[in-house]
Design a protein around this motif. Structure first.
Motif, mmCIF file in Angstrom:
data_model
loop_
_atom_site.group_PDB
_atom_site.id
_atom_site.type_symbol
_atom_site.label_atom_id
_atom_site.label_comp_id
_atom_site.label_asym_id
_atom_site.label_seq_id
_atom_site.Cartn_x
_atom_site.Cartn_y
_atom_site.Cartn_z
ATOM 1 N N SER A 57 0.824 -1.195 0.000
ATOM 2 C CA SER A 57 0.000 0.000 0.000
ATOM 3 C C SER A 57 0.865 1.254 0.000
ATOM 4 O O SER A 57 1.985 1.250 0.474
ATOM 5 C CB SER A 57 -0.906 0.015 1.227
ATOM 6 N N SER A 58 0.288 2.314 -0.504
ATOM 7 C CA SER A 58 1.002 3.586 -0.512
ATOM 8 C C SER A 58 1.011 4.180 0.883
ATOM 9 O O SER A 58 0.217 3.820 1.745
ATOM 10 C CB SER A 58 0.337 4.560 -1.481
ATOM 11 N N LYS A 59 1.927 5.095 1.124
ATOM 12 C CA LYS A 59 2.010 5.769 2.414
ATOM 13 C C LYS A 59 0.703 6.506 2.697
ATOM 14 O O LYS A 59 0.232 6.521 3.830
ATOM 15 C CB LYS A 59 3.189 6.739 2.435
ATOM 16 N N GLU A 60 0.086 7.069 1.682
ATOM 17 C CA GLU A 60 -1.190 7.765 1.863
ATOM 18 C C GLU A 60 -2.268 6.801 2.372
ATOM 19 O O GLU A 60 -3.042 7.140 3.265
ATOM 20 C CB GLU A 60 -1.635 8.416 0.563
#
Length: 79
Positions: free
Chosen positions: A3-6
Motif C-alpha cells: 500500500s502507498s504511504k497515503e
C-alpha cells in the motif's frame, strides 16, 4: 502489492478515530455503572471487557513493519 504511504496514513487516522470512540464508550459505560450500580453491571462488564480486548490489539506495529520503520506511528501521530 504494498500500500502507498497515503493509504497507510488513512488507515492510521481511522484507527485513531476508532480508538478514541472505544475509549469514550468505555468511559461512558463506567459512568453509567457508577451512577446506577447493579442495574446493568453484567452487560457493562462484558462490554468493557470487549472494549479492552479491542484496545489491546493495535495494528500500529503491523503498519510499521510494512513501512520498515518502527517509529512511523510516532512521527505520523505528531502531525
Amino acid at each position: 502489492m504494498v500500500s502507498s504511504k497515503e493509504d497507510l496514513d488513512n488507515l492510521f487516522n481511522a484507527v485513531l478515530a476508532d480508538t478514541e470512540a472505544l475509549e469514550d464508550a468505555k468511559m461512558t459505560l463506567e459512568v453509567i455503572k457508577k451512577t446506577a450500580p447493579d442495574a446493568y453491571d453484567e452487560i457493562i462488564d462484558s462490554s468493557i471487557a470487549l472494549i479492552d480486548k479491542a484496545l489491546s490489539n493495535s495494528i500500529m506495529s503491523t503498519i510499521a513493519n510494512i513501512l520498515d520503520d518502527e517509529n512511523w506511528y510516532l512521527t505520523n501521530g505528531s502531525k
